[in-house]
Design a protein around this motif. Sequence first.
Motif, PDB file in Angstrom:
ATOM      1  N   TYR A 164      49.826  35.326 -20.458  1.00 29.74           N
ATOM      2  CA  TYR A 164      51.006  34.565 -20.029  1.00 29.74           C
ATOM      3  C   TYR A 164      50.698  33.773 -18.760  1.00 29.74           C
ATOM      4  N   SER A 165      49.989  34.458 -17.830  1.00 29.38           N
ATOM      5  CA  SER A 165      49.651  33.800 -16.577  1.00 29.38           C
ATOM      6  C   SER A 165      48.747  32.588 -16.821  1.00 29.38           C
ATOM      7  N   THR A 182      48.460  30.809 -19.623  1.00 28.48           N
ATOM      8  CA  THR A 182      49.261  29.791 -20.308  1.00 28.48           C
ATOM      9  C   THR A 182      50.133  29.039 -19.313  1.00 28.48           C
ATOM     10  N   ARG A 183      50.705  29.789 -18.388  1.00 30.68           N
ATOM     11  CA  ARG A 183      51.568  29.174 -17.379  1.00 30.68           C
ATOM     12  C   ARG A 183      50.756  28.257 -16.462  1.00 30.68           C
ATOM     13  N   GLN A 184      49.551  28.717 -16.068  1.00 39.08           N
ATOM     14  CA  GLN A 184      48.698  27.885 -15.218  1.00 39.08           C
ATOM     15  C   GLN A 184      48.297  26.599 -15.934  1.00 39.08           C
ATOM     16  N   LEU A 206      51.274  24.270 -15.944  1.00 35.09           N
ATOM     17  CA  LEU A 206      51.509  23.663 -14.633  1.00 35.09           C
ATOM     18  C   LEU A 206      50.440  22.627 -14.303  1.00 35.09           C
TER      19      LEU A 206
END
Length: 199
Positions: free
Chosen positions: A42-43, A45-47, A50
């Motif tokens: 998740y981290s 994917t989020r990075q 962004l």
Amino acid sequence: MNDSALFNKLRAELETNPRIRFGLFGIGVIFALILIMNLQDYSQTRQDFLLGQTFDLDDARSIESEEYWRAELEELKKIDQDLRKSLWTGSSENRVKISAQSRLLEMSNNAGLSKLDVKASDFQEVTSLNNHYRLQLLLRGSYKEGGFADFLKELESHRPRFVVDSVDVLTSPKIGKLGRIEVMASIYFLKEIQPGVRP
């Protein structure tokens, strides 16, 4: 058997049976590992998201307004017009050569030069530009008093259509005798493409 009795029995088994405790510990570890991997995915994917948003924002900031591009276009049009003012144009090299020689002789006569001789080189293609050519002209003539200065002033006033490559002025030691002048000048020629004619 009610829920309370079942819970008490499981608790008693947990306290007395080490295999059950070890099994529950193993399940807890596996669950924690799965949770950590999911959080890492998740981290990441989020990075990535962004980072993509940052690139999009940078692209949006780099896009200039319509007024900016309109001003750029006008500037390019002005540069093109100035460039065309410096170029000779015609349907053939010979016509341009004759026009340039005639103009050079006219300026020479206006400045009072005499015994004129104008020679022209062959056109050389400017390899970095399509249909653009360079021609060198050599003018030899005689002058009296300040005639050569008048001619050079006239020639300079026709820049950039004539580009002066070299000037040799020879004076005579005898008073009243004509001096000699040699001028090498270049012109640049854009060959016009006639409609329906292949270059």
